[in-house]
Design an enzyme around this catalytic site. Sequence first.
Site, PDB file in Angstrom:
ATOM      1  N   PRO A  29      -2.572   2.728   1.202  1.00 38.19           N
ATOM      2  CA  PRO A  29      -3.841   2.278   1.786  1.00 38.19           C
ATOM      3  C   PRO A  29      -5.001   3.185   1.419  1.00 38.19           C
ATOM      4  O   PRO A  29      -4.920   4.410   1.536  1.00 38.19           O
ATOM      5  CB  PRO A  29      -3.540   2.303   3.283  1.00 38.19           C
ATOM      6  N   CYS A  30      -6.082   2.556   0.937  1.00 35.02           N
ATOM      7  CA  CYS A  30      -7.159   3.318   0.309  1.00 35.02           C
ATOM      8  C   CYS A  30      -8.349   3.586   1.216  1.00 35.02           C
ATOM      9  O   CYS A  30      -9.280   4.278   0.827  1.00 35.02           O
ATOM     10  CB  CYS A  30      -7.650   2.584  -0.942  1.00 35.02           C
ATOM     11  N   GLN A  31      -8.358   3.028   2.445  1.00 34.90           N
ATOM     12  CA  GLN A  31      -9.515   3.218   3.308  1.00 34.90           C
ATOM     13  C   GLN A  31      -9.862   4.684   3.553  1.00 34.90           C
ATOM     14  O   GLN A  31     -11.045   5.029   3.670  1.00 34.90           O
ATOM     15  CB  GLN A  31      -9.296   2.518   4.655  1.00 34.90           C
ATOM     16  N   PHE A  85     -10.117   6.961   1.537  1.00 34.93           N
ATOM     17  CA  PHE A  85     -10.858   7.517   0.400  1.00 34.93           C
ATOM     18  C   PHE A  85     -11.955   6.579  -0.101  1.00 34.93           C
ATOM     19  O   PHE A  85     -12.659   6.913  -1.042  1.00 34.93           O
ATOM     20  CB  PHE A  85      -9.887   7.807  -0.753  1.00 34.93           C
TER      21      PHE A  85
END
Length: 395
Positions: A79-81, A83
Site C-alpha cells: 500500500p502506497c498511501q 508515501f
Amino acid sequence: MRSVELFAGAGGLAIGMANAGFQHAAVVEWDHDACETFRENQRHHAHAVEGWPVHEVDARSFKFESLGQDIAVVSGGPPCQPFSMGGKHQAQRDDRNMFPEAVRAVRELMPKAFIFENVKGLTRKSFASYFSHILLQLQYPELARRKGENWIQHRARLEQHHSANKGAATYNVLFDVLNAADYGVPQKRERVFFVGFRSDLGARWSFPDPTHSEGALLVSKWIDGSYWDEHGISQKRKAEVLPRYAKRVELLRSAPVLLTLDRWQTTRDALKNLPDPEAVRDHGISNHVFTPGARAYVGHTGSVLDEPSKTLKAGYHGVPGGENMFIKDDGTLRYFTVRESARLQSFPDEYEFRGSWSQTMRQLGNAVPVKLAEVVARSVAASLEACDTLAQTTN
C-alpha cells in the site's frame, strides 16, 4: 514458475505476472471488493485469473510456510498511501505501510527473485532515510527487526552488517522509476520498482528499455500526420490543439531525430470504439456507466484526449476529480467510466470490476498497469530461465 502475489488489489501486477508465464500459488488481498472482483472474473472464467487461489486476508496474518519452498518470485505493490503525494506522508509511521510484510515474505520464502512496486513519492528526499532502510531490508531479509528495536536502530544494524560483510548480499537489488507511457500504456504513470535476485543465482538483469516515446507521438501528429488520420480528426481540431505543442514541434522540424520506438498511446486511443455512456445507455458493455458531476478546479483540469492520460489516483477521500476525468472535444468535462479507466490501466476488456463506482475507481487508482507489469515480469522470467539453463549445463 510458481509465484506469490501480495497486496493484489484489482490484479494489475498479478495479471501481468500471469501473462509472463508465472503460476500464482497464492494471491493475497484484504479488501473485500477487490477479492469480489477476482471471484466474479473466475465465475465467468476470465482467462486472466482462471484458477487463482485468492486469499481474502490481511498479509500480516498470512502463513507463507503453507506454500512450500519452490516459489520462484514474490511480487506485489505494498500500500502506497504512506508515501503518496496525495496522502498523509507518514511513511514508516503509517499503519498502512506494508513493506515489512513484503520483506517477511521474502525472508520466509527465499524466492529466486522479487518484484515490488510503489509510488514515485517514495523516492522523495524527505523519505531518503526510510528508502535506504527498505533497500537494506530487501538485500538482507534474514536480518529481521528485533523485538523493541525501532526502524532507525534496525537500519543502523543493517548498515553495519552491510559495511562489514565480505561476501555478497543475500539479494542483489535494483530500483528505478518507470513511466508506464514509455511501455505502451495510455497513461503518464511513474512508479518505482524494486527488483531483486538471490545472489547465489548469478543472474544478469537490467530494467527493460522503453518501447514507446513522446517524440514518436509528436512526429505522428505534426510531421507525418498519421495520428490524426488514424482517428479521423479534422483540420480544425488539429489547428485548435497545435499551440500547446508549438515549441516542441519547432524543435522536431529543425532537428529531426531517428525514431526507433513506437509512439505513446493516448487517451483517445484507449477510448476508441467505446460509445459515449452519456449519450448511449443501452450498450451492453460492463462497467461503462456515466457518472455526472465532473468539474474543473485549480490543479484539477482533467486529461486531454490526445496525450496519455494523467495518473489515475485512488483518492484518500473519494475519487479525485482532475485525475479521473477528461476534456471532451467540445471542451466539456466527463468522468472516466470504470471501463475507460480499466483501459487506461491496460486491463483486458473481459475483466470486470465489483463494488461501488468510488470503490472500483479506487481499485483501479491503486493498480499497476497490466502491460507495464508484464514487461517487467517477462524480463525477470527470461533472466531466471537463463540461470536455470546455465545451472543445467554446468551440472
